[in-house]
Write a protein that holds these residues in place. Structure first.
Motif, short mmCIF file in Angstrom:
data_model
loop_
_atom_site.label_atom_id
_atom_site.label_comp_id
_atom_site.label_asym_id
_atom_site.label_seq_id
_atom_site.Cartn_x
_atom_site.Cartn_y
_atom_site.Cartn_z
N ARG A 127 5.84 45.65 -4.05
CA ARG A 127 6.97 45.99 -3.20
C ARG A 127 8.34 45.68 -3.81
N ARG A 128 8.46 45.95 -5.10
CA ARG A 128 9.76 45.75 -5.75
C ARG A 128 9.84 46.63 -6.98
N LEU A 129 11.07 46.86 -7.43
CA LEU A 129 11.27 47.52 -8.71
C LEU A 129 11.04 46.52 -9.82
N GLY A 130 10.65 47.02 -10.98
CA GLY A 130 10.48 46.16 -12.13
C GLY A 130 11.81 45.83 -12.79
N GLU A 131 11.79 44.84 -13.69
CA GLU A 131 12.96 44.44 -14.46
C GLU A 131 12.81 44.94 -15.90
N PRO A 132 13.91 45.23 -16.60
CA PRO A 132 13.80 45.71 -17.98
C PRO A 132 12.96 44.82 -18.89
N ASP A 133 13.04 43.51 -18.72
CA ASP A 133 12.26 42.62 -19.59
C ASP A 133 10.76 42.74 -19.34
#
Length: 262
Positions: free
Chosen positions: A225-231
């Motif tokens: 239930r969230r967007l991912g982070e670039p890292d």
């Protein structure tokens, strides 16, 4: 075997497209942090240069370079790869990261939108693999990393051309991987399949749909239930760039919070 005391990407020279921000910049920073030299390209020359400058400032020496590149222009690929190889002293990692999206079902998409997305997301990866392979053969063991998407497996009809392009990337990756393996080349080719990451590629969705609706749509069906982070993606790329993944080829590394499993 790799040396556990050495930086994970020590001695690697990585060429990264779409590196002016988002995933490309995150991968460049992380690879440099782990001992690699990095060459950043983007259609936004100033922004790519700013990322390279920031990396060099962090380490107090030149480990990053940049150049302008429209990845859809086939004629530009040989020259910019040669420039990168000369700057870094070779080329051992190709990261085809540049990508764009478009909203629209099959009936509402224009031919111009279809061609634009396929040009950046598919044609450019073909060009990158084709023209980088002669350099990678000189710097084995080497690695090609193609950034695809979970949209290759789990489609949304509102993103028709994006789905199609990312599925094509997955198939192209396997073709390149098996071709290299059959030639007994120590060149691996793998794809990374993120769920939606909060980067520039999804900003049009927020602009068109609004914050709440865009988040609802982009995280729908994602168990986390969230967007991912670039890292999150950068660490996957680091693994595939390093020799520690030397037996991994034609693989689809899913970095999607479990979204493609449900």
């Amino acid at each position: 075997m790799t040396n556990p005391s050495a930086p994970r990407a020590a001695g690697k020279q990585a060429f990264i497209t779409g590196a002016a921000g988002g995933l490309g910049a995150a991968m460049a920073h992380l690879l440099a942090r782990h001992g690699a030299r990095v060459f950043l390209t983007d259609i936004d020359e100033a922004a790519a240069a700013a990322v390279a400058t920031a990396i060099n400032a962090e380490y107090g020496t030149t480990v990053a370079w940049s150049a302008q590149q429209n990845v859809r222009e086939e004629a530009r690929w040989p020259a910019v790869l040669q420039q990168a190889a000369e700057a870094m002293g070779g080329l051992a990692v190709l990261i085809n990261n540049a990508g764009i999206g478009a909203i629209g079902g099959v009936e509402s998409l224009t031919d111009k939108e279809w061609q634009r997305v396929m040009g950046v997301n598919v044609d450019a990866i073909y060009y990158g693999c084709k023209y980088a392979l002669p350099w990678l053969k000189q710097n084995q063991p080497a690695s090609i990393i193609n950034i695809s998407s979970m949209a290759a497996f789990k489609v949304d009809p509102d993103f028709t051309v994006y789905n199609a392009s990312k599925a094509a990337v997955a198939s192209l990756t396997k073709s390149v991987a098996i071709d290299c393996a059959r030639q007994q080349l120590a060149i691996r080719c793998n794809s990374i399949h993120p769920a939606f990451i909060r980067t520039g590629i999804v900003e049009p969705f927020f602009q068109q749909l609004g914050e709440e609706e865009a988040l609802r749509k982009l995280t729908r069906g994602n168990p986390m239930r969230r967007l991912g982070e670039p890292d999150d993606v950068a660490f996957a790329a680091l693994y595939l760039a390093c020799d520690e993944s030397r037996y991994v080829t034609a693989a689809e590394l899913r970095v999607d919070g479990g979204a493609s499993a449900v």
